[in-house]
Design an enzyme around this catalytic site. Sequence first.
Site, PDB file in Angstrom:
ATOM      1  N   PHE A   1       9.372  11.989  -6.648  1.00  0.00           N
ATOM      2  CA  PHE A   1       9.278  10.556  -6.970  1.00  0.00           C
ATOM      3  C   PHE A   1      10.166  10.190  -8.141  1.00  0.00           C
ATOM      4  O   PHE A   1      10.604   9.067  -8.278  1.00  0.00           O
ATOM      5  CB  PHE A   1       7.836  10.174  -7.349  1.00  0.00           C
ATOM      6  CG  PHE A   1       6.821  10.597  -6.330  1.00  0.00           C
ATOM      7  CD1 PHE A   1       6.767   9.964  -5.103  1.00  0.00           C
ATOM      8  CD2 PHE A   1       5.938  11.625  -6.586  1.00  0.00           C
ATOM      9  CE1 PHE A   1       5.841  10.339  -4.154  1.00  0.00           C
ATOM     10  CE2 PHE A   1       4.994  12.012  -5.648  1.00  0.00           C
ATOM     11  CZ  PHE A   1       4.957  11.377  -4.431  1.00  0.00           C
TER      12      PHE A   1
ATOM     13  N   GLU B   1       0.842  -1.218   0.000  1.00  0.00           N
ATOM     14  CA  GLU B   1       0.000   0.000   0.000  1.00  0.00           C
ATOM     15  C   GLU B   1       0.866   1.253   0.000  1.00  0.00           C
ATOM     16  O   GLU B   1       0.502   2.273   0.582  1.00  0.00           O
ATOM     17  CB  GLU B   1      -0.918   0.036   1.223  1.00  0.00           C
ATOM     18  CG  GLU B   1      -1.874  -1.112   1.303  1.00  0.00           C
ATOM     19  CD  GLU B   1      -3.135  -0.876   0.511  1.00  0.00           C
ATOM     20  OE1 GLU B   1      -3.225   0.180  -0.151  1.00  0.00           O
ATOM     21  OE2 GLU B   1      -4.008  -1.745   0.544  1.00  0.00           O
TER      22      GLU B   1
HETATM   23  P1  TGC Z   1       0.711  11.296  -9.934  1.00  0.00           P
HETATM   24  O1  TGC Z   1       1.122  11.997 -11.186  1.00  0.00           O
HETATM   25  O2  TGC Z   1       1.077  11.924  -8.612  1.00  0.00           O
HETATM   26  O3  TGC Z   1      -0.850  11.050  -9.921  1.00  0.00           O
HETATM   27  C1  TGC Z   1      -1.530  10.500 -11.061  1.00  0.00           C
HETATM   28  C2  TGC Z   1      -2.968  10.942 -11.018  1.00  0.00           C
HETATM   29  O4  TGC Z   1      -3.600  10.401  -9.847  1.00  0.00           O
HETATM   30  C3  TGC Z   1      -4.107  11.475  -9.032  1.00  0.00           C
HETATM   31  N1  TGC Z   1      -3.915  11.046  -7.633  1.00  0.00           N
HETATM   32  C4  TGC Z   1      -4.911  10.593  -6.894  1.00  0.00           C
HETATM   33  N2  TGC Z   1      -6.228  10.461  -7.130  1.00  0.00           N
HETATM   34  C5  TGC Z   1      -6.987   9.945  -6.161  1.00  0.00           C
HETATM   35  N3  TGC Z   1      -6.488   9.556  -4.971  1.00  0.00           N
HETATM   36  C6  TGC Z   1      -5.171   9.653  -4.711  1.00  0.00           C
HETATM   37  N4  TGC Z   1      -4.667   9.226  -3.565  1.00  0.00           N
HETATM   38  C7  TGC Z   1      -4.315  10.203  -5.677  1.00  0.00           C
HETATM   39  N5  TGC Z   1      -2.982  10.459  -5.759  1.00  0.00           N
HETATM   40  C8  TGC Z   1      -2.759  10.969  -6.972  1.00  0.00           C
HETATM   41  C9  TGC Z   1      -3.270  12.672  -9.408  1.00  0.00           C
HETATM   42  O5  TGC Z   1      -3.939  13.874  -9.116  1.00  0.00           O
HETATM   43  C10 TGC Z   1      -3.118  12.454 -10.897  1.00  0.00           C
HETATM   44  O6  TGC Z   1      -4.342  12.787 -11.530  1.00  0.00           O
HETATM   45  P2  TGC Z   1      -4.356  13.392 -13.012  1.00  0.00           P
HETATM   46  O7  TGC Z   1      -5.797  13.644 -13.277  1.00  0.00           O
HETATM   47  O8  TGC Z   1      -3.502  14.642 -12.948  1.00  0.00           O
HETATM   48  O9  TGC Z   1      -3.767  12.341 -13.893  1.00  0.00           O
HETATM   49  O10 TGC Z   1       1.257   9.817 -10.014  1.00  0.00           O
HETATM   50  P3  TGC Z   1       2.734   9.281 -10.018  1.00  0.00           P
HETATM   51  O11 TGC Z   1       2.855   8.322 -11.147  1.00  0.00           O
HETATM   52  O12 TGC Z   1       3.744  10.396  -9.928  1.00  0.00           O
HETATM   53  O13 TGC Z   1       2.778   8.408  -8.670  1.00  0.00           O
HETATM   54  C11 TGC Z   1       2.641   8.971  -7.431  1.00  0.00           C
HETATM   55  C12 TGC Z   1       2.860   7.896  -6.346  1.00  0.00           C
HETATM   56  C13 TGC Z   1       4.294   7.411  -6.345  1.00  0.00           C
HETATM   57  C14 TGC Z   1       2.569   8.574  -5.006  1.00  0.00           C
HETATM   58  C15 TGC Z   1       1.892   6.716  -6.564  1.00  0.00           C
HETATM   59  O14 TGC Z   1       2.149   6.060  -7.716  1.00  0.00           O
HETATM   60  C16 TGC Z   1       1.908   5.732  -5.421  1.00  0.00           C
HETATM   61  O15 TGC Z   1       1.193   5.897  -4.459  1.00  0.00           O
HETATM   62  N6  TGC Z   1       2.727   4.620  -5.522  1.00  0.00           N
HETATM   63  C17 TGC Z   1       2.677   3.542  -4.552  1.00  0.00           C
HETATM   64  C18 TGC Z   1       2.005   2.348  -5.169  1.00  0.00           C
HETATM   65  C19 TGC Z   1       1.170   1.585  -4.179  1.00  0.00           C
HETATM   66  O16 TGC Z   1       0.828   2.070  -3.102  1.00  0.00           O
HETATM   67  N7  TGC Z   1       0.778   0.400  -4.557  1.00  0.00           N
HETATM   68  C20 TGC Z   1      -0.096  -0.376  -3.732  1.00  0.00           C
HETATM   69  C21 TGC Z   1      -0.591  -1.589  -4.467  1.00  0.00           C
HETATM   70  S1  TGC Z   1      -1.999  -2.322  -3.711  1.00  0.00           S
HETATM   71  C22 TGC Z   1      -1.390  -3.048  -2.336  1.00  0.00           C
HETATM   72  O17 TGC Z   1      -0.281  -2.922  -1.948  1.00  0.00           O
HETATM   73  C23 TGC Z   1      -2.373  -3.850  -1.594  1.00  0.00           C
HETATM   74  S2  TGC Z   1      -1.746  -4.587  -0.174  1.00  0.00           S
HETATM   75  C24 TGC Z   1      -3.200  -5.250   0.293  1.00  0.00           C
HETATM   76  C25 TGC Z   1      -3.253  -5.825   1.611  1.00  0.00           C
HETATM   77  O18 TGC Z   1      -2.963  -7.042   1.737  1.00  0.00           O
HETATM   78  O19 TGC Z   1      -3.705  -5.110   2.557  1.00  0.00           O
HETATM   79  P1  FAD Z   2       9.907  -1.176  -5.424  1.00  0.00           P
HETATM   80  O1  FAD Z   2       8.948  -0.191  -5.992  1.00  0.00           O
HETATM   81  O2  FAD Z   2      10.811  -1.880  -6.356  1.00  0.00           O
HETATM   82  O3  FAD Z   2      10.775  -0.451  -4.289  1.00  0.00           O
HETATM   83  C1  FAD Z   2      11.987  -1.012  -3.785  1.00  0.00           C
HETATM   84  C2  FAD Z   2      12.611   0.036  -2.852  1.00  0.00           C
HETATM   85  O4  FAD Z   2      12.892   1.220  -3.572  1.00  0.00           O
HETATM   86  C3  FAD Z   2      11.670   0.422  -1.706  1.00  0.00           C
HETATM   87  O5  FAD Z   2      12.406   0.604  -0.525  1.00  0.00           O
HETATM   88  C4  FAD Z   2      11.105   1.752  -2.169  1.00  0.00           C
HETATM   89  O6  FAD Z   2      10.722   2.598  -1.087  1.00  0.00           O
HETATM   90  C5  FAD Z   2      12.274   2.322  -2.945  1.00  0.00           C
HETATM   91  N1  FAD Z   2      11.828   3.289  -3.956  1.00  0.00           N
HETATM   92  C6  FAD Z   2      11.053   3.062  -5.042  1.00  0.00           C
HETATM   93  N2  FAD Z   2      10.824   4.220  -5.699  1.00  0.00           N
HETATM   94  C7  FAD Z   2      11.472   5.192  -5.002  1.00  0.00           C
HETATM   95  C8  FAD Z   2      11.581   6.588  -5.157  1.00  0.00           C
HETATM   96  N3  FAD Z   2      10.971   7.235  -6.169  1.00  0.00           N
HETATM   97  N4  FAD Z   2      12.316   7.271  -4.265  1.00  0.00           N
HETATM   98  C9  FAD Z   2      12.913   6.634  -3.229  1.00  0.00           C
HETATM   99  N5  FAD Z   2      12.841   5.324  -3.021  1.00  0.00           N
HETATM  100  C10 FAD Z   2      12.116   4.602  -3.897  1.00  0.00           C
HETATM  101  N6  FAD Z   2       0.016  -5.107  -4.686  1.00  0.00           N
HETATM  102  C11 FAD Z   2      -1.208  -5.127  -5.261  1.00  0.00           C
HETATM  103  O7  FAD Z   2      -1.429  -4.522  -6.308  1.00  0.00           O
HETATM  104  N7  FAD Z   2      -2.229  -5.829  -4.710  1.00  0.00           N
HETATM  105  C12 FAD Z   2      -2.085  -6.536  -3.556  1.00  0.00           C
HETATM  106  O8  FAD Z   2      -3.049  -7.148  -3.063  1.00  0.00           O
HETATM  107  C13 FAD Z   2      -0.803  -6.553  -2.935  1.00  0.00           C
HETATM  108  N8  FAD Z   2      -0.603  -7.309  -1.821  1.00  0.00           N
HETATM  109  C14 FAD Z   2       0.662  -7.418  -1.312  1.00  0.00           C
HETATM  110  C15 FAD Z   2       0.897  -8.330  -0.265  1.00  0.00           C
HETATM  111  C16 FAD Z   2       2.184  -8.479   0.237  1.00  0.00           C
HETATM  112  C17 FAD Z   2       2.444  -9.471   1.319  1.00  0.00           C
HETATM  113  C18 FAD Z   2       3.251  -7.665  -0.258  1.00  0.00           C
HETATM  114  C19 FAD Z   2       4.631  -7.780   0.321  1.00  0.00           C
HETATM  115  C20 FAD Z   2       3.013  -6.783  -1.289  1.00  0.00           C
HETATM  116  C21 FAD Z   2       1.725  -6.659  -1.847  1.00  0.00           C
HETATM  117  N9  FAD Z   2       1.485  -5.823  -2.951  1.00  0.00           N
HETATM  118  C22 FAD Z   2       0.238  -5.801  -3.537  1.00  0.00           C
HETATM  119  C23 FAD Z   2       2.581  -5.142  -3.603  1.00  0.00           C
HETATM  120  C24 FAD Z   2       3.034  -3.848  -2.900  1.00  0.00           C
HETATM  121  O9  FAD Z   2       2.102  -2.824  -3.063  1.00  0.00           O
HETATM  122  C25 FAD Z   2       4.395  -3.470  -3.464  1.00  0.00           C
HETATM  123  O10 FAD Z   2       5.325  -4.428  -2.972  1.00  0.00           O
HETATM  124  C26 FAD Z   2       4.822  -2.074  -3.076  1.00  0.00           C
HETATM  125  O11 FAD Z   2       3.996  -1.100  -3.688  1.00  0.00           O
HETATM  126  C27 FAD Z   2       6.274  -1.794  -3.426  1.00  0.00           C
HETATM  127  O12 FAD Z   2       6.581  -2.201  -4.707  1.00  0.00           O
HETATM  128  P2  FAD Z   2       7.881  -3.146  -4.966  1.00  0.00           P
HETATM  129  O13 FAD Z   2       7.829  -4.274  -4.032  1.00  0.00           O
HETATM  130  O14 FAD Z   2       7.934  -3.408  -6.419  1.00  0.00           O
HETATM  131  O15 FAD Z   2       9.128  -2.255  -4.524  1.00  0.00           O
END
Ligand code: TGC
Ligand code: FAD
Length: 392
Positions: free
Chosen positions: A391, A371
């Site tokens: 980023f 997340e």
């Molecule tokens: P960026 O250019 O900043 O934003 C793209 C567009 O999105 C809009 N936006 C949002 N809209 C709604 N809610 C938000 N929180 C938003 N944040 C940004 C933004 O305004 C923009 O809109 P538009 O209309 O201008 O296009 O995007 P970026 O590519 O620079 O990325 C920003 C960044 C790094 C913060 C984002 O990509 C990010 O949060 N990365 C982390 C990825 C992540 O959290 N992945 C999670 C995967 S799911 C998961 O982990 C589930 S775990 C489940 C579990 O077991 O609990």
């Molecule tokens: P990377 O993006 O490769 O990052 C590696 C390291 O580099 C990290 O320390 C990070 O902080 C750092 N880094 C990356 N970019 C930058 C930057 N711009 N500046 C500084 N440091 C940076 N995803 C889903 O979509 N759905 C799910 O249900 C889901 N469940 C998950 C369950 C588990 C148990 C785990 C471990 C992960 C899950 N994920 C899921 C994936 C999770 O969201 C990603 O692992 C997470 O977003 C980080 O991506 P990555 O592992 O590819 O790390």
Amino acid sequence: MAQDLFQAPDYFQLDDLLTEEHKLVRDAAREWVKREVSPIIEEAAQKAEFPTSIIKGLAEIGAFGPYIPEEYGGAGLDQISYGLIMQEIERGDSGVRSTASVQSSLVMYPIWKYGTEAQKQKFLPKLASGEFMGCFGLTEPDHGSNPSGMVTNIKDMGDHYLLNGAKMWISNAPFADVAVVWAKNEAGRIKGLLVERGMEGFTTPETHNKWSLRTSSTGELIFDNVKIPKENILTEKDGLGAPLGCLDSARYGIAWGAIGAAMDCYDTALRYAKQRIQFGKPIAGFQLQQKKLAEMITEITKAQLLTWRLGVLKNENRATTAQISMCKRNNVEMALNIAREARQVLGAMGISGEYSIMRHMMNLESVITYEGTHDIHLLITGFDITGIPAFK
Ligand code: TGC
Ligand code: FAD
């Protein structure tokens, strides 16, 4: 695991800030975790198995779609109740909370917010009751923190779309009935789609050998020319903002959940320290142990206040993405630090499955990464206060 003797710390009488409904919902979840989760969770973690037997109970305490309206089968509760349920479940185990978070915030939320009425009717009641389980596919092998670079794609074939690509690290994937998947169309625009188990070319291999979140089932989503009917596209929002909007809701729940894990570690360490005799007195009587315990309750109390305030803002639709990031980041780090300190208070017993602390500690290593990683949340705060994205 030893008998669950958990007593929730409430050092600043924060219960006074909760409504009767909040307390009822919280107490029901707390009792359920004690009765149904604590007795089985250690064995499930040792075996690295998701305990499917608890799905029905999770539905009954309202953990699937707490804030989804009742007309769609949800519990129709407010955001603080949602948070309290997540806190109590993660007090038991982060893997179980993950399953509930994904179902509620990453599957039911996007269908409710971005789906058609037919999609809501078809999926939401079954997801709320646990008859259907869901997963959320955003992360790819080469795109984790930067989902905007995703390569999973759909092609318009006239009467359907053709989906190709792969997602990895997907919670609930191995058993999910429906996957909310994010893919780019020919124009490079990110679209949300509902991929159903049984669709030809769709497979969900399980990811093994995790040292963390062992009670949560994790897998890949593989799409090999999967035919997606047009009625399975989420029509009401697209672009990266659509999945990021779901993450706001899930990260909010995690902020609460991490408090639960921290409370369990603190409570366990406090009880142990009062009972464990060394050098002729309880180790709780030594200043070094008191420092650990006093700092734990201080940090838990600060996190409780921060998170309650976030809940109030969320109820008023005023919570920002950056505030949620700050809270998720703070609370998970707080919980991980407390787990590490609490484990030391228990000495060798701290590494034993007799106690929950080591399991919480290992779980939190995933929670601090998924997340949005700890670093990414810091950068979200940095962007918010400076106006300059760091980023890329
Ligand atoms: P960026 O250019 O900043 O934003 C793209 C567009 O999105 C809009 N936006 C949002 N809209 C709604 N809610 C938000 N929180 C938003 N944040 C940004 C933004 O305004 C923009 O809109 P538009 O209309 O201008 O296009 O995007 P970026 O590519 O620079 O990325 C920003 C960044 C790094 C913060 C984002 O990509 C990010 O949060 N990365 C982390 C990825 C992540 O959290 N992945 C999670 C995967 S799911 C998961 O982990 C589930 S775990 C489940 C579990 O077991 O609990
Ligand atoms: P990377 O993006 O490769 O990052 C590696 C390291 O580099 C990290 O320390 C990070 O902080 C750092 N880094 C990356 N970019 C930058 C930057 N711009 N500046 C500084 N440091 C940076 N995803 C889903 O979509 N759905 C799910 O249900 C889901 N469940 C998950 C369950 C588990 C148990 C785990 C471990 C992960 C899950 N994920 C899921 C994936 C999770 O969201 C990603 O692992 C997470 O977003 C980080 O991506 P990555 O592992 O590819 O790390």
